[in-house]
Design a protein around this motif. Structure first.
Motif, PDB file in Angstrom:
ATOM      1  N   LYS A  64      14.763 -55.634 -20.993  1.00  0.00           N
ATOM      2  CA  LYS A  64      15.192 -57.032 -20.841  1.00  0.00           C
ATOM      3  C   LYS A  64      16.728 -57.148 -20.853  1.00  0.00           C
ATOM      4  N   ALA A  65      17.363 -56.336 -21.688  1.00  0.00           N
ATOM      5  CA  ALA A  65      18.835 -56.376 -21.743  1.00  0.00           C
ATOM      6  C   ALA A  65      19.423 -55.971 -20.390  1.00  0.00           C
ATOM      7  N   VAL A  66      18.843 -54.943 -19.770  1.00  0.00           N
ATOM      8  CA  VAL A  66      19.342 -54.483 -18.461  1.00  0.00           C
ATOM      9  C   VAL A  66      19.093 -55.567 -17.409  1.00  0.00           C
ATOM     10  N   LYS A  67      17.871 -56.129 -17.442  1.00  0.00           N
ATOM     11  CA  LYS A  67      17.515 -57.150 -16.439  1.00  0.00           C
ATOM     12  C   LYS A  67      18.406 -58.387 -16.583  1.00  0.00           C
ATOM     13  N   ASP A  68      18.548 -58.883 -17.823  1.00  0.00           N
ATOM     14  CA  ASP A  68      19.334 -60.111 -18.034  1.00  0.00           C
ATOM     15  C   ASP A  68      20.813 -59.919 -17.707  1.00  0.00           C
ATOM     16  N   ALA A  69      21.324 -58.712 -17.908  1.00  0.00           N
ATOM     17  CA  ALA A  69      22.746 -58.462 -17.607  1.00  0.00           C
ATOM     18  C   ALA A  69      22.966 -58.416 -16.097  1.00  0.00           C
ATOM     19  N   GLY A  70      21.878 -58.143 -15.357  1.00  0.00           N
ATOM     20  CA  GLY A  70      21.989 -58.074 -13.897  1.00  0.00           C
ATOM     21  C   GLY A  70      22.833 -56.903 -13.432  1.00  0.00           C
ATOM     22  N   VAL A  71      22.847 -55.818 -14.221  1.00  0.00           N
ATOM     23  CA  VAL A  71      23.631 -54.657 -13.791  1.00  0.00           C
ATOM     24  C   VAL A  71      22.699 -53.531 -13.330  1.00  0.00           C
ATOM     25  N   ASP A  72      23.209 -52.749 -12.416  1.00  0.00           N
ATOM     26  CA  ASP A  72      22.476 -51.576 -11.962  1.00  0.00           C
ATOM     27  C   ASP A  72      22.636 -50.518 -13.052  1.00  0.00           C
ATOM     28  N   ILE A  73      21.535 -49.961 -13.499  1.00  0.00           N
ATOM     29  CA  ILE A  73      21.578 -48.994 -14.604  1.00  0.00           C
ATOM     30  C   ILE A  73      22.508 -47.807 -14.269  1.00  0.00           C
ATOM     31  N   LYS A  74      22.639 -47.550 -12.961  1.00  0.00           N
ATOM     32  CA  LYS A  74      23.499 -46.424 -12.529  1.00  0.00           C
ATOM     33  C   LYS A  74      24.983 -46.738 -12.755  1.00  0.00           C
ATOM     34  N   LYS A  75      25.288 -48.006 -12.980  1.00  0.00           N
ATOM     35  CA  LYS A  75      26.703 -48.402 -13.176  1.00  0.00           C
ATOM     36  C   LYS A  75      27.137 -48.287 -14.642  1.00  0.00           C
ATOM     37  N   LEU A  76      26.179 -47.987 -15.539  1.00  0.00           N
ATOM     38  CA  LEU A  76      26.533 -47.896 -16.963  1.00  0.00           C
ATOM     39  C   LEU A  76      27.502 -46.737 -17.197  1.00  0.00           C
ATOM     40  N   ASP A  77      28.395 -46.924 -18.179  1.00  0.00           N
ATOM     41  CA  ASP A  77      29.372 -45.878 -18.489  1.00  0.00           C
ATOM     42  C   ASP A  77      29.049 -45.104 -19.760  1.00  0.00           C
ATOM     43  N   ALA A  78      28.269 -45.730 -20.664  1.00  0.00           N
ATOM     44  CA  ALA A  78      27.956 -45.043 -21.924  1.00  0.00           C
ATOM     45  C   ALA A  78      26.771 -45.708 -22.607  1.00  0.00           C
ATOM     46  N   VAL A  79      26.159 -44.947 -23.528  1.00  0.00           N
ATOM     47  CA  VAL A  79      25.088 -45.485 -24.383  1.00  0.00           C
ATOM     48  C   VAL A  79      25.613 -45.401 -25.811  1.00  0.00           C
ATOM     49  N   ALA A  80      25.442 -46.509 -26.566  1.00  0.00           N
ATOM     50  CA  ALA A  80      25.912 -46.530 -27.963  1.00  0.00           C
ATOM     51  C   ALA A  80      24.736 -46.830 -28.871  1.00  0.00           C
ATOM     52  N   VAL A  81      24.819 -46.344 -30.109  1.00  0.00           N
ATOM     53  CA  VAL A  81      23.714 -46.588 -31.035  1.00  0.00           C
ATOM     54  C   VAL A  81      24.212 -46.607 -32.487  1.00  0.00           C
ATOM     55  N   THR A  82      23.621 -47.491 -33.298  1.00  0.00           N
ATOM     56  CA  THR A  82      23.886 -47.467 -34.732  1.00  0.00           C
ATOM     57  C   THR A  82      23.211 -46.231 -35.311  1.00  0.00           C
ATOM     58  N   CYS A  83      24.019 -45.359 -35.965  1.00  0.00           N
ATOM     59  CA  CYS A  83      23.409 -44.148 -36.538  1.00  0.00           C
ATOM     60  C   CYS A  83      23.468 -44.166 -38.068  1.00  0.00           C
ATOM     61  N   ALA A  84      24.175 -45.137 -38.673  1.00  0.00           N
ATOM     62  CA  ALA A  84      24.282 -45.255 -40.132  1.00  0.00           C
ATOM     63  C   ALA A  84      25.032 -46.539 -40.449  1.00  0.00           C
ATOM     64  N   PRO A  85      24.937 -47.088 -41.645  1.00  0.00           N
ATOM     65  CA  PRO A  85      23.895 -46.839 -42.630  1.00  0.00           C
ATOM     66  C   PRO A  85      22.717 -47.781 -42.363  1.00  0.00           C
ATOM     67  N   GLY A  86      21.619 -47.564 -43.074  1.00  0.00           N
ATOM     68  CA  GLY A  86      20.452 -48.425 -42.892  1.00  0.00           C
ATOM     69  C   GLY A  86      19.195 -47.738 -43.379  1.00  0.00           C
ATOM     70  N   LEU A  87      18.049 -48.279 -42.975  1.00  0.00           N
ATOM     71  CA  LEU A  87      16.765 -47.667 -43.356  1.00  0.00           C
ATOM     72  C   LEU A  87      16.533 -46.481 -42.430  1.00  0.00           C
ATOM     73  N   ILE A  88      16.180 -45.342 -43.008  1.00  0.00           N
ATOM     74  CA  ILE A  88      16.192 -44.123 -42.187  1.00  0.00           C
ATOM     75  C   ILE A  88      15.143 -44.155 -41.070  1.00  0.00           C
ATOM     76  N   GLY A  89      13.939 -44.627 -41.355  1.00  0.00           N
ATOM     77  CA  GLY A  89      12.899 -44.689 -40.309  1.00  0.00           C
ATOM     78  C   GLY A  89      13.352 -45.541 -39.134  1.00  0.00           C
ATOM     79  N   PRO A  90      13.737 -46.793 -39.387  1.00  0.00           N
ATOM     80  CA  PRO A  90      14.239 -47.640 -38.310  1.00  0.00           C
ATOM     81  C   PRO A  90      15.432 -47.034 -37.558  1.00  0.00           C
ATOM     82  N   LEU A  91      16.385 -46.413 -38.281  1.00  0.00           N
ATOM     83  CA  LEU A  91      17.539 -45.805 -37.609  1.00  0.00           C
ATOM     84  C   LEU A  91      17.105 -44.685 -36.672  1.00  0.00           C
ATOM     85  N   LEU A  92      16.139 -43.871 -37.136  1.00  0.00           N
ATOM     86  CA  LEU A  92      15.693 -42.731 -36.321  1.00  0.00           C
ATOM     87  C   LEU A  92      15.101 -43.190 -34.994  1.00  0.00           C
ATOM     88  N   VAL A  93      14.409 -44.335 -35.020  1.00  0.00           N
ATOM     89  CA  VAL A  93      13.817 -44.853 -33.779  1.00  0.00           C
ATOM     90  C   VAL A  93      14.925 -45.140 -32.764  1.00  0.00           C
TER      91      VAL A  93
END
Ligand code: KG4
Ligand code: ZN
Length: 361
Positions: A64-93
């Protein structure tokens, strides 16, 4: 730079696409799937259930984020993710999902510290905001003051020695009979009491003053557990005096009075430590962030503190105070510019310390 960001550190699954550059910070989409209704049944977040709910939601919110932004996935420059701190199970997902995306799309992977990301939520609303400033992050798991000298250099100069501010809001609210998460309801109850003015009396008719969460020394530390316990004890005593059985809620008027006195203690305690922080650091601009930054009384108190020192006050718009992926994307941009990326060995860490020791943040 187009960044697809993922957030899953607690009970919100979120994906966003942000367009970041030296001159502008734009949110193209920011989808948040909240699990609060599920956890409300248990009075707090159940980590195992949260992990499963993230698995259910993560593909959908990302598509939904890709669709709503209206961008071509091939135009993305990077992927970012929260890796800490938090609940370990949810973070791992989230981390595992982001790693797969970065690998398949052949994009750089940017690991993000959730606490720094909360501050980055304000960068969208204030395009000219730059360091130095003092950041105070108040959330369900953190209450910390930072001296910020660049968007990637946060020095913790004060913190809670026990509970976080948001935890105190949620526990006090639970004993009052409110649904988790209780911060917004306590905010509303306190406002209702203050609107009634000084003519309003409570049943107990006593001048309620709860202990300050500011540690009584020159440090910038807090303790919210004493305040939380004092409020909970007051509620139990009042229920006994009013001879309420366990199924009868406290009268609304009393809840308003208690919420107001509790909120006053939180605001005065935080404003007092910020006052010392400004004097110690010589920095008079303050950025308030995290879920509890949505609190109307705290926003006012911190704004007054900054302005009394002639400084600026920054706070994210209400919709960006809680957990969301746009703030992760904003922080990721500055991490990337500072040369921070991760390989496919990236892992998740429950605490900032363990992530720091692993060299990830
Ligand atoms: O930052 P956040 O969404 O999640 C964490 O990273 O912990 O913060 C959630 C916390 C909860 O404790 C919630 O009760 C609190 O933010 N909160 C508020 C308000 N809105 C949310 N606390 C006080 N007043 C509010 N208006
Ligand atoms: Zn958070």
């Amino acid at each position: 730079m187009l960044i697809l960001a993922i957030e899953s550190s607690c009970d919100e699954t979120s994906a966003a696409i942000v367009d970041m550059s030296e001159k502008s910070r734009v949110i193209l989409s920011n989808i948040v799937a909240s699990q609060t209704e599920i956890h409300a049944l248990y009075g707090g977040v159940v980590p195992e259930i949260a992990s499963r709910a993230h698995i259910d939601a993560i593909s959908y919110v990302t598509k939904k984020a890709v669709k709503d932004a209206g961008v071509d996935i091939k135009k993305l420059d990077a992927v970012a993710v929260t890796c800490a701190p938090g609940l370990i199970g949810p973070l791992l997902v989230g981390v595992n999902f982001a790693k797969s995306l970065a690998y398949t799309l052949k994009l750089p992977l940017i690991p993000v510290n959730h606490i720094l990301a909360h501050s980055a939520a304000a960068y969208f609303d204030y395009q000219d905001l730059c360091a130095p400033f003092i950041a105070i992050t108040v959330s369900g798991s953190h209450t910390s003051i930072y001296k910020v000298t660049s968007f990637t250099a946060f020095e913790e100069i004060g913190t809670s020695r026990d509970d976080a501010a948001g935890e105190a809001f949620d526990k006090v609210g639970r004993v009052m009979g409110l649904n988790y998460p209780c911060g917004a309801a306590i905010d509303r109850l306190a406002s209702e009491w203050k609107r009634k003015g000084s003519s309003q009396r409570s049943i107990s008719d006593e001048a309620l003053k709860f202990p300050s969460p500011a540690i009584k020394d020159s440090s910038l530390d807090f303790s919210f557990s004493g305040l939380k316990t004092a409020v909970i004890n007051h509620i139990h005593n009042l229920r006994q005096r009013l001879k309420l059985d366990k199924n009868t809620p406290l009268p609304e008027n009393e809840c308003q009075y208690i919420a107001s006195a509790f909120t006053d203690a939180v605001c005065a305690g935080i404003a007092g430590k910020l006052d010392i922080a400004i004097k110690k650091t010589g920095i008079n601009s303050i950025l308030l962030a995290g879920g509890v930054a949505a609190n109307s009384h705290l926003r006012e108190a911190v704004k007054n503190t900054a302005e009394s020192h002639g400084g600026n006050f920054y706070v994210p718009s209400l919709s960006l105070c809680g957990d969301n992926a746009a703030m992760v994307g904003a922080q990721a941009y500055y991490e990337y510019m500072a040369g921070k990326t991760a390989g496919n060995e990236l892992n998740a860490y429950a605490s900032e310390e363990s992530a720091y020791l692993a060299g990830v943040i």
